[in-house]
Motif scaffolding. Structure first.
Motif, PDB file in Angstrom:
ATOM      1  N   SER A   7     -11.463  -4.897  -1.712  1.00 34.25           N
ATOM      2  CA  SER A   7     -11.014  -5.290  -0.302  1.00 34.25           C
ATOM      3  C   SER A   7     -12.397  -5.020   0.646  1.00 34.25           C
ATOM      4  O   SER A   7     -12.039  -5.075   1.814  1.00 34.25           O
ATOM      5  CB  SER A   7      -9.823  -4.502  -0.017  1.00 34.25           C
ATOM      6  OG  SER A   7      -9.986  -3.006  -0.052  1.00 34.25           O
ATOM      7  N   GLY A   8     -13.248  -4.340   0.308  1.00 34.18           N
ATOM      8  CA  GLY A   8     -14.131  -3.915   1.036  1.00 34.18           C
ATOM      9  C   GLY A   8     -14.115  -2.441   1.452  1.00 34.18           C
ATOM     10  O   GLY A   8     -14.796  -1.831   2.292  1.00 34.18           O
ATOM     11  N   GLU A   9     -12.883  -1.884   1.423  1.00 32.78           N
ATOM     12  CA  GLU A   9     -12.538  -0.454   1.916  1.00 32.78           C
ATOM     13  C   GLU A   9     -11.570   0.159   0.844  1.00 32.78           C
ATOM     14  O   GLU A   9     -10.787  -0.454   0.378  1.00 32.78           O
ATOM     15  CB  GLU A   9     -11.965  -0.727   3.304  1.00 32.78           C
ATOM     16  CG  GLU A   9     -10.574  -1.577   3.331  1.00 32.78           C
ATOM     17  CD  GLU A   9     -10.242  -1.472   4.741  1.00 32.78           C
ATOM     18  OE1 GLU A   9     -11.005  -1.214   5.895  1.00 32.78           O
ATOM     19  OE2 GLU A   9      -9.139  -1.783   5.156  1.00 32.78           O
ATOM     20  N   MET A  10     -11.567   1.654   1.201  1.00 32.53           N
ATOM     21  CA  MET A  10     -10.668   2.288   0.359  1.00 32.53           C
ATOM     22  C   MET A  10      -9.209   1.950   0.842  1.00 32.53           C
ATOM     23  O   MET A  10      -9.113   1.787   2.160  1.00 32.53           O
ATOM     24  CB  MET A  10     -10.844   3.728   0.262  1.00 32.53           C
ATOM     25  CG  MET A  10     -12.329   3.795  -0.235  1.00 32.53           C
ATOM     26  SD  MET A  10     -12.380   3.219  -2.094  1.00 32.53           S
ATOM     27  CE  MET A  10     -11.132   4.335  -3.061  1.00 32.53           C
ATOM     28  N   GLY A  40     -10.368  -0.699  -3.824  1.00 33.88           N
ATOM     29  CA  GLY A  40     -11.438  -0.587  -2.644  1.00 33.88           C
ATOM     30  C   GLY A  40     -12.604  -1.418  -2.788  1.00 33.88           C
ATOM     31  O   GLY A  40     -12.925  -1.826  -1.796  1.00 33.88           O
ATOM     32  N   TRP A  95      -6.717   3.181   2.708  1.00 38.64           N
ATOM     33  CA  TRP A  95      -6.517   4.420   3.164  1.00 38.64           C
ATOM     34  C   TRP A  95      -4.974   4.812   3.302  1.00 38.64           C
ATOM     35  O   TRP A  95      -4.721   6.018   3.444  1.00 38.64           O
ATOM     36  CB  TRP A  95      -7.448   4.447   4.284  1.00 38.64           C
ATOM     37  CG  TRP A  95      -6.810   3.569   5.465  1.00 38.64           C
ATOM     38  CD1 TRP A  95      -7.144   2.267   5.747  1.00 38.64           C
ATOM     39  CD2 TRP A  95      -5.799   4.043   6.416  1.00 38.64           C
ATOM     40  NE1 TRP A  95      -6.255   1.798   6.768  1.00 38.64           N
ATOM     41  CE2 TRP A  95      -5.442   2.707   7.181  1.00 38.64           C
ATOM     42  CE3 TRP A  95      -4.948   5.059   6.607  1.00 38.64           C
ATOM     43  CZ2 TRP A  95      -4.538   2.747   8.221  1.00 38.64           C
ATOM     44  CZ3 TRP A  95      -4.254   5.039   7.906  1.00 38.64           C
ATOM     45  CH2 TRP A  95      -4.029   3.783   8.428  1.00 38.64           C
ATOM     46  N   GLN A 123       0.956  -1.473  -0.177  1.00 42.28           N
ATOM     47  CA  GLN A 123       0.193   0.016   0.044  1.00 42.28           C
ATOM     48  C   GLN A 123       0.808   1.200  -0.181  1.00 42.28           C
ATOM     49  O   GLN A 123       0.514   2.286  -0.413  1.00 42.28           O
ATOM     50  CB  GLN A 123      -1.006   0.116   1.156  1.00 42.28           C
ATOM     51  CG  GLN A 123      -2.210  -0.520   0.830  1.00 42.28           C
ATOM     52  CD  GLN A 123      -3.379   0.016   1.618  1.00 42.28           C
ATOM     53  OE1 GLN A 123      -3.737   1.346   1.603  1.00 42.28           O
ATOM     54  NE2 GLN A 123      -4.064  -0.832   2.271  1.00 42.28           N
TER      55      GLN A 123
END
Length: 302
Positions: free
Chosen positions: A155-158, A152, A160, A109
């Motif tokens: 994975s179910g989320e951005m 996003g 971050w 990331q």
């Protein structure tokens, strides 16, 4: 005699490439490896030590390069001090998230964040500096946005970590672009502004017994002290390289750092990298290729 200037320019370019490669090697491999060796220490403590030792290292360089007058001039200017205070806060956020991410198994990331950063810089230039986008740059930014969206959704989320790193460093660069100070002087002022907070935090850790440093582990203490060098040195080398190279050359070389982080995370530390990640990174790499190609076609000789 006619070959003299060409030889001089070639030598200048070679030296610039060496400086730039040294900086991107540090950012891509040496710095994350350094922080991995400090994984047993909480990220805020590593950050505090990084700030304190980087301040001392930068001050030493200010004295060695006889830039004390420029440092005082920057500190006495309210406008410069305010802007450098903002950039100091942004780089502190960037450092803290980066340290945490490296030691929490999120090197992939972090690499994504720094792949996105050049494209985010383009957007910030449009929004805040009224720069104009060419069609290829618009396409590149949209394609990179699709890549982030794919990550996003999968994975179910951005992502971050990547977004915080890209945004904090992007806005940091924007602020530093409008502050008329030399790179070393600006970095020194930023570090000095953060140092009182870092020292106060370290004092609290020593008072409550949670401090990791200076407990008899000389090797660990040395690694913490060296965070000053690993923070300041690549920034100085990058500035030295940028002075000697075309902007287009620097733009191409800058992708070495996130490439190193990605390779380190996947190959050395076994971080997951599935086909969806490959698709998302493929979209972002394609966007970078489009953006870089457009920049190279429009870049002046110097």
């Amino acid at each position: 005699m006619a070959s003299g200037p060409d030889t001089s320019e070639a030598r200048r370019t070679r030296v610039g490439v060496l400086y730039a490669l040294a900086a991107f090697f540090m950012w891509g491999l040496a710095v994350p490896l350094h922080f991995k060796l400090l994984a047993s220490i909480p990220a805020p403590q590593i950050l505090a030590h990084r700030i304190v030792w980087a301040s001392l290292f930068a001050l030493g360089l200010i004295v060695a390069f006889r830039q004390v007058g420029k440092l005082i001039e920057a500190v006495l200017s309210r406008k410069r001090l305010l802007l450098l205070g903002i950039s100091a806060g942004l780089i502190a956020i960037n450092w803290l998230v980066y340290i945490w991410a490296v030691n929490s198994g999120h090197l992939v990331q972090t690499s994504l964040g720094y792949f996105i950063n050049p494209l985010l810089n383009v957007v910030l230039g449009v929004l805040f500096l009224r720069e104009r986008l060419r069609p290829a740059q618009v396409a590149a930014c949209l394609l990179a946005g699709v890549g982030v969206l794919v990550l996003g959704i999968s994975s179910g989320e951005m992502p971050w970590v990547a977004l915080v790193l890209a945004c904090s460093f992007g806005f940091y660069g924007l602020v530093r672009k409008i502050v008329p100070v030399a790179p070393l002087v600006g970095f020194c002022v930023e570090s000095l502004l953060l140092t009182p907070l870092a020292l106060a935090y370290l004092a609290v850790t020593f008072a409550d017994g949670s401090a990791a440093a200076f407990r008899g582990n000389v090797g660990l203490d040395l690694l913490l002290v060296l965070t000053g060098f690993s923070t300041a040195a690549p920034l100085i080398w990058f500035a030295a390289g940028a002075q000697r190279l075309k902007l287009s050359t620097i733009g191409l070389l800058q992708y070495l750092a996130p490439s190193g982080q990605l390779a380190l995370g996947v190959l050395a530390y076994g971080e997951p990298f599935g086909w969806i990640d490959a698709v998302a990174f493929g979209l972002i790499w394609t966007a970078l290729a489009i953006y870089t190609g457009s920049a190279l076609r429009s870049a002046p000789d110097r």
